[in-house]
Design an enzyme around this catalytic site. Structure first.
Site, PDB file in Angstrom:
ATOM      1  N   HIS A 120       5.185  -4.941   6.137  1.00 50.13           N
ATOM      2  CA  HIS A 120       4.848  -4.334   4.845  1.00 50.13           C
ATOM      3  C   HIS A 120       5.675  -3.074   4.679  1.00 50.13           C
ATOM      4  O   HIS A 120       5.923  -2.345   5.646  1.00 50.13           O
ATOM      5  CB  HIS A 120       3.351  -3.997   4.796  1.00 50.13           C
ATOM      6  CG  HIS A 120       3.021  -2.880   3.843  1.00 50.13           C
ATOM      7  ND1 HIS A 120       2.848  -1.569   4.266  1.00 50.13           N
ATOM      8  CD2 HIS A 120       2.842  -2.880   2.500  1.00 50.13           C
ATOM      9  CE1 HIS A 120       2.577  -0.813   3.219  1.00 50.13           C
ATOM     10  NE2 HIS A 120       2.565  -1.572   2.134  1.00 50.13           N
ATOM     11  N   ASN A 122       6.353   0.063   1.423  1.00 50.11           N
ATOM     12  CA  ASN A 122       6.351   0.514   0.030  1.00 50.11           C
ATOM     13  C   ASN A 122       6.756   1.976  -0.054  1.00 50.11           C
ATOM     14  O   ASN A 122       6.585   2.732   0.906  1.00 50.11           O
ATOM     15  CB  ASN A 122       4.987   0.282  -0.645  1.00 50.11           C
ATOM     16  CG  ASN A 122       3.937   1.264  -0.191  1.00 50.11           C
ATOM     17  OD1 ASN A 122       3.966   2.437  -0.549  1.00 50.11           O
ATOM     18  ND2 ASN A 122       2.991   0.799   0.615  1.00 50.11           N
ATOM     19  N   THR A 123       7.330   2.336  -1.179  1.00 52.00           N
ATOM     20  CA  THR A 123       7.575   3.741  -1.500  1.00 52.00           C
ATOM     21  C   THR A 123       7.262   3.912  -2.977  1.00 52.00           C
ATOM     22  O   THR A 123       7.440   2.987  -3.778  1.00 52.00           O
ATOM     23  CB  THR A 123       9.020   4.181  -1.219  1.00 52.00           C
ATOM     24  OG1 THR A 123       9.923   3.369  -1.973  1.00 52.00           O
ATOM     25  CG2 THR A 123       9.356   4.077   0.260  1.00 52.00           C
ATOM     26  N   ARG A 124       6.826   5.099  -3.359  1.00 50.25           N
ATOM     27  CA  ARG A 124       6.390   5.301  -4.735  1.00 50.25           C
ATOM     28  C   ARG A 124       6.426   6.782  -5.110  1.00 50.25           C
ATOM     29  O   ARG A 124       6.408   7.667  -4.247  1.00 50.25           O
ATOM     30  CB  ARG A 124       4.966   4.774  -4.925  1.00 50.25           C
ATOM     31  CG  ARG A 124       3.956   5.457  -4.015  1.00 50.25           C
ATOM     32  CD  ARG A 124       2.611   4.766  -4.023  1.00 50.25           C
ATOM     33  NE  ARG A 124       1.701   5.377  -3.055  1.00 50.25           N
ATOM     34  CZ  ARG A 124       1.679   5.062  -1.764  1.00 50.25           C
ATOM     35  NH1 ARG A 124       2.506   4.149  -1.290  1.00 50.25           N
ATOM     36  NH2 ARG A 124       0.831   5.654  -0.940  1.00 50.25           N
ATOM     37  N   HIS A 184     -14.272  -2.669  10.201  1.00 51.84           N
ATOM     38  CA  HIS A 184     -15.284  -3.686  10.495  1.00 51.84           C
ATOM     39  C   HIS A 184     -14.857  -4.608  11.626  1.00 51.84           C
ATOM     40  O   HIS A 184     -15.677  -5.355  12.165  1.00 51.84           O
ATOM     41  CB  HIS A 184     -15.641  -4.480   9.228  1.00 51.84           C
ATOM     42  CG  HIS A 184     -14.526  -5.325   8.686  1.00 51.84           C
ATOM     43  ND1 HIS A 184     -13.621  -4.861   7.765  1.00 51.84           N
ATOM     44  CD2 HIS A 184     -14.182  -6.615   8.935  1.00 51.84           C
ATOM     45  CE1 HIS A 184     -12.777  -5.828   7.463  1.00 51.84           C
ATOM     46  NE2 HIS A 184     -13.098  -6.910   8.158  1.00 51.84           N
TER      47      HIS A 184
END
Length: 284
Positions: A120, A122-124, A184
């Site tokens: 995975h 992402n950059t934003r 969990h």
């Protein structure tokens, strides 16, 4: 602040699109190298109240069972729940002016060979009339871990971080270990990487340069690991382990992932938001 940031918004959005193009080209080249001919299906996405993007998905390849590389630039007014979430994170003035603008790239790859890890990245950039910040990162998610793969992935990200600030890698590695934990299940979803959010040092250029460095480090961090494992023979037990690990990945993304929650709550295209889910998964 709006006029001042318009050129910066344009630069950030253009760079995320360019990174998407680089990654898509590299992944299609890897498919071709492995003897496949699959290419990305590209679909425009829209957000009813402002903005949109491009969803690029490759399915059923020789290397990738499913990989998505999405870019979006969205804007509008945050709803009440999103405003409260932003206020809880320390964003000032949301009740007075809840406008926002956000742009970024998001990638998730689920691999054919169980010995090749899912990944995975992402950059934003996020903007409100009261604040701006960058966020992102990358993490590796093997169902069968190889220490040398983990070491290479982390070393590449560490090098990218240390070129900007010696304290970034230990800080953002620890943040990833905390963020990509599945409470969990009492375990991490993978072997980590880096994660950062709310990055605003007061120097937009420096923070943007660091975010670019994180994006540019992705292919050097991931491609060598992928190429190393493509020919590793896989058994039925290996496939079983992969499907069960994908179940863990799906649980995390649906229950805890901040980006998934934000995308759905702000009305972005649901298929694009849920692109991260694996094509096939299994639970006990």
């Amino acid at each position: 602040m709006t006029d001042e940031f318009a050129p910066r918004k344009d630069r950030a959005a253009a760079w995320f699109r360019d990174l998407r193009d680089q990654i898509v080209a590299a992944f299609e080249a890897l498919e071709a190298k492995a003897g496949g001919s699959h290419q990305f299906e590209v679909t425009p996405t829209t957000r009813e109240t402002g903005g949109g993007g491009v969803m690029s998905v490759l399915r059923g390849g020789r290397v990738f069972e499913k990989v998505g590389v999405n870019v979006s630039t969205v804007y509008g007014t945050l709803g009440e729940r999103a405003q409260k979430a932003m206020a809880a994170r320390g964003v000032p003035g949301m009740g007075d002016d809840p406008r926002f603008w956000a742009s970024g790239i998001s990638l998730v790859a689920h691999m054919q060979n169980p010995h090749t890890p899912a990944v995975h990245m992402n950059t934003r950039m996020f903007w409100t009339p009261h604040a701006w910040w960058f966020g992102g990162g990358a993490d590796l998610n093997p169902c069968i871990e190889y220490a040398e793969d983990t070491a290479h992935f982390h070393a590449t990200l560490q090098q990218a971080c240390e070129a900007h600030d010696a304290g970034y890698y230990p800080r953002f590695k620890a943040w990833a270990d905390e963020y990509f934990f599945v409470p969990h299940r009492g375990r991490a979803r993978g072997v980590g990487g880096i994660f950062y959010d709310d990055l605003n040092t007061g120097n937009w250029e420096a923070d943007f340069a660091f975010t670019q460095a994180v994006g540019q480090a992705f292919l050097p961090a991931f491609l060598p690991v992928t190429e190393r494992r493509l020919g590793t023979p896989a058994t039925g037990a290996d496939r079983e382990a992969q499907l069960l690990h994908r179940g863990l990945y799906a649980e995390y993304n649906l229950v805890y992932d901040r980006g998934t929650k934000f995308g759905l709550e702000t009305g972005h295209n649901a298929d694009a938001v849920l692109m991260s889910l694996p094509p096939v998964a299994k639970w006990y």
